[in-house]
Design a protein around this motif. Sequence first.
Motif, short mmCIF file in Angstrom:
data_model
loop_
_atom_site.label_atom_id
_atom_site.label_comp_id
_atom_site.label_asym_id
_atom_site.label_seq_id
_atom_site.Cartn_x
_atom_site.Cartn_y
_atom_site.Cartn_z
N ARG A 14 -16.63 -20.44 -66.32
CA ARG A 14 -17.79 -20.69 -67.17
C ARG A 14 -18.10 -22.18 -67.07
O ARG A 14 -17.22 -23.02 -67.30
CB ARG A 14 -17.50 -20.30 -68.62
N SER A 48 -16.32 -26.43 -69.87
CA SER A 48 -16.08 -25.59 -68.71
C SER A 48 -14.68 -25.02 -68.74
O SER A 48 -13.76 -25.66 -69.27
CB SER A 48 -16.27 -26.39 -67.42
N THR A 82 -13.07 -17.60 -67.73
CA THR A 82 -13.56 -16.50 -68.56
C THR A 82 -13.08 -15.17 -68.00
O THR A 82 -13.05 -14.98 -66.78
CB THR A 82 -15.10 -16.52 -68.68
N ASP A 126 -15.02 -10.78 -74.35
CA ASP A 126 -15.08 -11.92 -73.45
C ASP A 126 -14.12 -12.98 -73.98
O ASP A 126 -14.28 -13.45 -75.11
CB ASP A 126 -16.51 -12.47 -73.38
N ILE A 177 -12.52 -16.69 -73.36
CA ILE A 177 -12.84 -17.94 -72.66
C ILE A 177 -11.81 -19.00 -73.04
O ILE A 177 -11.56 -19.24 -74.22
CB ILE A 177 -14.25 -18.45 -73.05
N ASP A 208 -11.50 -22.92 -72.43
CA ASP A 208 -12.27 -24.03 -71.87
C ASP A 208 -11.79 -25.38 -72.37
O ASP A 208 -11.03 -25.48 -73.32
CB ASP A 208 -13.77 -23.85 -72.09
N SER A 248 -21.67 -18.24 -66.42
CA SER A 248 -20.39 -17.69 -65.98
C SER A 248 -20.58 -17.01 -64.64
O SER A 248 -21.54 -16.26 -64.45
CB SER A 248 -19.86 -16.68 -66.99
N ARG A 294 -18.34 -14.62 -62.12
CA ARG A 294 -17.10 -13.84 -62.14
C ARG A 294 -17.02 -12.88 -60.96
O ARG A 294 -18.03 -12.44 -60.43
CB ARG A 294 -17.01 -13.01 -63.42
#
Length: 159
Positions: free
Chosen positions: A32, A37, A40, A52, A54, A56, A154, A156
Amino acid sequence: MKKCILFFFFTGILLLTAKSSKAQYQNALGVRLGDASGVTFKTFLDSDKALDIILDLKSRNKYSLIRLTGLYEKHLPLGFDEVPGIRWYYGGGGSIGNYRNKIKDENQLYLSADGVIGLDYKFDTAPINLSLDWKPSLELSPSPDFNGNGLGLSVRITF
């Protein structure tokens, strides 16, 4: 005859609705990019409900932040067939992490309540998923504040 036509009409609508509401992938892992940043991971719990996760990092001159965010998302079709593989989603969740004040050299607990709204696109010919979303947060700790800078992209790999 009218009953037969109605039967086929409603059956067609149900089939089209069922097809458009299926999850287009089960799991996806990637990065992400945005104000913060990180990594994810998205997994579908049902055909239209996903988690989801994450992890970061955000680093500025005066502070740094590492956080783990969990979001529960509801995915819905956009309602047009010109762009297959695209859906919109909304949801909410929360974050926990470590806020480090670089000036005072101290660490504090970071907590927030997060929302999310965005677009999700799964390429039909490749195992790639793109999401563009806005993730505002109501920061609860170390100091209460609203943060609306959560725009992110994002990228993926789906599996």
